[in-house]
Write an enzyme that holds these catalytic residues in place. Structure first.
Site, PDB file in Angstrom:
ATOM      1  N   ALA A 199      -2.072 -51.018   7.950  1.00  0.00           N
ATOM      2  CA  ALA A 199      -2.402 -49.890   8.811  1.00  0.00           C
ATOM      3  C   ALA A 199      -3.373 -49.000   8.045  1.00  0.00           C
ATOM      4  O   ALA A 199      -3.422 -49.037   6.816  1.00  0.00           O
ATOM      5  CB  ALA A 199      -1.136 -49.128   9.166  1.00  0.00           C
ATOM      6  N   GLY A 213       0.752 -53.691   7.527  1.00  0.00           N
ATOM      7  CA  GLY A 213       0.607 -53.985   8.953  1.00  0.00           C
ATOM      8  C   GLY A 213      -0.084 -55.309   9.222  1.00  0.00           C
ATOM      9  O   GLY A 213       0.109 -55.914  10.283  1.00  0.00           O
ATOM     10  N   GLU A 265       2.625 -57.806   8.966  1.00  0.00           N
ATOM     11  CA  GLU A 265       3.466 -57.610  10.162  1.00  0.00           C
ATOM     12  C   GLU A 265       2.803 -58.192  11.409  1.00  0.00           C
ATOM     13  O   GLU A 265       3.464 -58.765  12.272  1.00  0.00           O
ATOM     14  CB  GLU A 265       3.761 -56.119  10.341  1.00  0.00           C
ATOM     15  CG  GLU A 265       4.656 -55.574   9.230  1.00  0.00           C
ATOM     16  CD  GLU A 265       4.781 -54.056   9.245  1.00  0.00           C
ATOM     17  OE1 GLU A 265       3.744 -53.366   9.114  1.00  0.00           O
ATOM     18  OE2 GLU A 265       5.905 -53.556   9.414  1.00  0.00           O
ATOM     19  N   GLU A 303       4.290 -51.049   1.354  1.00  0.00           N
ATOM     20  CA  GLU A 303       4.504 -49.699   1.886  1.00  0.00           C
ATOM     21  C   GLU A 303       5.286 -48.767   0.964  1.00  0.00           C
ATOM     22  O   GLU A 303       4.996 -47.576   0.896  1.00  0.00           O
ATOM     23  CB  GLU A 303       5.226 -49.771   3.251  1.00  0.00           C
ATOM     24  CG  GLU A 303       4.346 -50.227   4.397  1.00  0.00           C
ATOM     25  CD  GLU A 303       4.328 -51.730   4.605  1.00  0.00           C
ATOM     26  OE1 GLU A 303       4.765 -52.466   3.696  1.00  0.00           O
ATOM     27  OE2 GLU A 303       3.886 -52.173   5.669  1.00  0.00           O
TER      28      GLU A 303
HETATM   29  N1  CO8 Z   1      -6.349 -48.402   5.120  1.00  0.00           N
HETATM   30  C1  CO8 Z   1      -7.532 -47.769   5.025  1.00  0.00           C
HETATM   31  N2  CO8 Z   1      -8.566 -48.209   4.277  1.00  0.00           N
HETATM   32  C2  CO8 Z   1      -8.384 -49.355   3.593  1.00  0.00           C
HETATM   33  C3  CO8 Z   1      -7.180 -50.071   3.651  1.00  0.00           C
HETATM   34  C4  CO8 Z   1      -6.128 -49.548   4.451  1.00  0.00           C
HETATM   35  N3  CO8 Z   1      -4.947 -50.177   4.603  1.00  0.00           N
HETATM   36  N4  CO8 Z   1      -7.292 -51.155   2.862  1.00  0.00           N
HETATM   37  C5  CO8 Z   1      -8.537 -51.114   2.356  1.00  0.00           C
HETATM   38  N5  CO8 Z   1      -9.200 -50.047   2.799  1.00  0.00           N
HETATM   39  C6  CO8 Z   1     -10.575 -49.628   2.454  1.00  0.00           C
HETATM   40  C7  CO8 Z   1     -10.665 -49.047   1.066  1.00  0.00           C
HETATM   41  O1  CO8 Z   1     -10.276 -47.687   1.058  1.00  0.00           O
HETATM   42  C8  CO8 Z   1     -12.135 -49.244   0.773  1.00  0.00           C
HETATM   43  O2  CO8 Z   1     -12.851 -48.238   1.419  1.00  0.00           O
HETATM   44  P1  CO8 Z   1     -14.122 -47.516   0.653  1.00  0.00           P
HETATM   45  O3  CO8 Z   1     -15.113 -48.616   0.435  1.00  0.00           O
HETATM   46  O4  CO8 Z   1     -14.577 -46.484   1.631  1.00  0.00           O
HETATM   47  O5  CO8 Z   1     -13.582 -46.983  -0.616  1.00  0.00           O
HETATM   48  C9  CO8 Z   1     -12.452 -50.551   1.457  1.00  0.00           C
HETATM   49  O6  CO8 Z   1     -11.396 -50.776   2.417  1.00  0.00           O
HETATM   50  C10 CO8 Z   1     -12.466 -51.734   0.526  1.00  0.00           C
HETATM   51  O7  CO8 Z   1     -11.248 -51.730  -0.184  1.00  0.00           O
HETATM   52  P2  CO8 Z   1     -11.162 -51.781  -1.801  1.00  0.00           P
HETATM   53  O8  CO8 Z   1     -12.381 -51.199  -2.414  1.00  0.00           O
HETATM   54  O9  CO8 Z   1      -9.850 -51.214  -2.209  1.00  0.00           O
HETATM   55  O10 CO8 Z   1     -11.187 -53.368  -2.014  1.00  0.00           O
HETATM   56  P3  CO8 Z   1     -10.514 -54.169  -3.203  1.00  0.00           P
HETATM   57  O11 CO8 Z   1     -11.021 -55.571  -3.096  1.00  0.00           O
HETATM   58  O12 CO8 Z   1     -10.673 -53.472  -4.500  1.00  0.00           O
HETATM   59  O13 CO8 Z   1      -8.936 -54.167  -2.850  1.00  0.00           O
HETATM   60  C11 CO8 Z   1      -7.019 -54.329  -1.415  1.00  0.00           C
HETATM   61  C12 CO8 Z   1      -8.480 -54.785  -1.688  1.00  0.00           C
HETATM   62  C13 CO8 Z   1      -6.105 -54.888  -2.505  1.00  0.00           C
HETATM   63  C14 CO8 Z   1      -6.612 -54.903  -0.066  1.00  0.00           C
HETATM   64  C15 CO8 Z   1      -6.959 -52.794  -1.420  1.00  0.00           C
HETATM   65  O14 CO8 Z   1      -7.956 -52.291  -0.551  1.00  0.00           O
HETATM   66  C16 CO8 Z   1      -5.636 -52.254  -0.974  1.00  0.00           C
HETATM   67  O15 CO8 Z   1      -4.692 -52.231  -1.735  1.00  0.00           O
HETATM   68  N6  CO8 Z   1      -5.568 -51.782   0.303  1.00  0.00           N
HETATM   69  C17 CO8 Z   1      -4.397 -51.156   0.838  1.00  0.00           C
HETATM   70  C18 CO8 Z   1      -3.364 -52.205   1.161  1.00  0.00           C
HETATM   71  C19 CO8 Z   1      -2.120 -51.544   1.670  1.00  0.00           C
HETATM   72  O16 CO8 Z   1      -1.454 -50.796   0.982  1.00  0.00           O
HETATM   73  N7  CO8 Z   1      -1.760 -51.859   2.919  1.00  0.00           N
HETATM   74  C20 CO8 Z   1      -0.585 -51.338   3.544  1.00  0.00           C
HETATM   75  C21 CO8 Z   1      -0.901 -50.072   4.241  1.00  0.00           C
HETATM   76  S1  CO8 Z   1       0.575 -49.287   4.866  1.00  0.00           S
HETATM   77  C22 CO8 Z   1       0.916 -50.161   6.246  1.00  0.00           C
HETATM   78  O17 CO8 Z   1       0.291 -51.097   6.623  1.00  0.00           O
HETATM   79  C23 CO8 Z   1       2.096 -49.668   6.991  1.00  0.00           C
HETATM   80  C24 CO8 Z   1       2.294 -50.330   8.354  1.00  0.00           C
HETATM   81  C25 CO8 Z   1       3.351 -49.625   9.146  1.00  0.00           C
HETATM   82  C26 CO8 Z   1       2.894 -48.244   9.474  1.00  0.00           C
HETATM   83  C27 CO8 Z   1       3.925 -47.433  10.137  1.00  0.00           C
HETATM   84  C28 CO8 Z   1       3.372 -46.083  10.491  1.00  0.00           C
HETATM   85  C29 CO8 Z   1       4.330 -45.013  10.528  1.00  0.00           C
END
Ligand code: CO8
Length: 259
Positions: free
Chosen positions: A65, A110, A113, A133
């Site tokens: 998400a 997400g 999921e 998460e």
């Molecule tokens: N949300 C928003 N932006 C994201 C997300 C995300 N989940 N994942 C990646 N991005 C963005 C980064 O911020 C980055 O943006 P920018 O270039 O502007 O800085 C761009 O995508 C590229 O990402 P990275 O530079 O971080 O790329 P890497 O190759 O270094 O890393 C990863 C890739 C490992 C996937 C890393 O981006 C990461 O850890 N992302 C987050 C993963 C995460 O934690 N996902 C879970 C999110 S929580 C969730 O899904 C909850 C679901 C249920 C919600 C319930 C609501 C109440």
């Protein structure tokens, strides 16, 4: 509805839905969730016999998400966001045709999921699965605590969710989170191959089988056996049953019409 983040393609009677928000590795914001919900509401189950869901690019299926959208939510807003995602994923799970997740990279939070709401998961060898998460101060909120334990067992689900650690494709295969791992270049071809195998079968029977498997999961054995029997009996009202069995007896092949 015009879609800003969805690409839709057709291969015969297979539909391919690509989630496309490359700047955020296809992270799911409210707009994308609304678009997927609308797509499911308007999906033509008579035209298509299978749906494939994938992510744009070679790096990510869905990286979760959208954290930037969640960062400032309060309690009711968090619940509303969670409900939205859970409702959309339930639409996918209960769509009247099988849904294949072709996981082409990160399937985190997400994204994992979403893949779990699909009927079948295959992935590329660079895929990574995880529920990170708790490292963000939340829990899986799009039904991940529900579906992960059902798919891989409670012990493995607890380890994945409590540690937040991502696993590689081969480990996801080992624990039963995905059905197959293929080289990235072969992913869509393999997804289409499975989709076409499904599409060659009687569509009403496939739909009935999906209904049974989903519904019976939550029933006790006696109730489930009765439920299956009711749906099984109704298959004999279809032309596909008559034509399919006649074709077999005549040593021919049936082109099922979904009637
Ligand atoms: N949300 C928003 N932006 C994201 C997300 C995300 N989940 N994942 C990646 N991005 C963005 C980064 O911020 C980055 O943006 P920018 O270039 O502007 O800085 C761009 O995508 C590229 O990402 P990275 O530079 O971080 O790329 P890497 O190759 O270094 O890393 C990863 C890739 C490992 C996937 C890393 O981006 C990461 O850890 N992302 C987050 C993963 C995460 O934690 N996902 C879970 C999110 S929580 C969730 O899904 C909850 C679901 C249920 C919600 C319930 C609501 C109440």
């Amino acid at each position: 509805m015009e879609y800003s983040f969805l690409k839709i393609a057709t291969e015969g009677n297979i539909c391919i839905l690509t989630i496309s928000a490359p700047k955020s590795l296809n992270a799911l914001n409210s707009t994308i969730l609304n678009e997927i919900g609308d797509f499911c509401d308007n999906f033509d189950c008579n035209k298509y016999r299978c749906l494939i869901i994938t992510g744009d690019g070679e790096k990510s299926f869905v990286a979760g998400a959208d954290i930037s959208e969640m960062a400032t939510l309060n309690v009711p807003q968090g619940q509303t966001f969670g409900q939205k995602g859970a409702a959309v994923f339930r639409k996918i799970e209960t769509l009247h045709v099988p849904v294949i997740a072709a996981v082409n990279g990160f399937a985190l939070g997400g994204g994992c999921e979403l893949a779990m709401a699909c009927d079948i998961r295959i992935c590329s060898d660079n895929a990574r699965f995880g529920q990170p998460e708790v490292g963000l101060g939340i829990i899986p909120g799009f039904s991940g605590t529900v579906r992960l334990a059902r798919l891989v067992g409670m012990g493995m689900a607890k380890q994945l969710i409590y540690t937040g650690k991502a696993i590689k494709a081969d480990e996801a295969l080992r624990i039963g989170l995905v059905n197959e791992v293929v080289p990235q270049a072969d992913l869509m071809n393999r997804a289409l191959e499975i989709a076409n195998q499904i599409a060659a079968n009687a569509p009403l029977a496939v739909k009935a089988a999906k209904l049974c498997i989903n519904a019976e999961y939550d029933m006790d054995a006696n109730e489930a056996i009765l439920y299956e029997n009711g749906i099984f009996g109704r298959c004999f009202a279809t032309e596909d049953q008559k034509n399919g069995m006649a074709a077999f007896l005549n040593k021919g092949k049936c082109e099922f019409q979904g009637k």
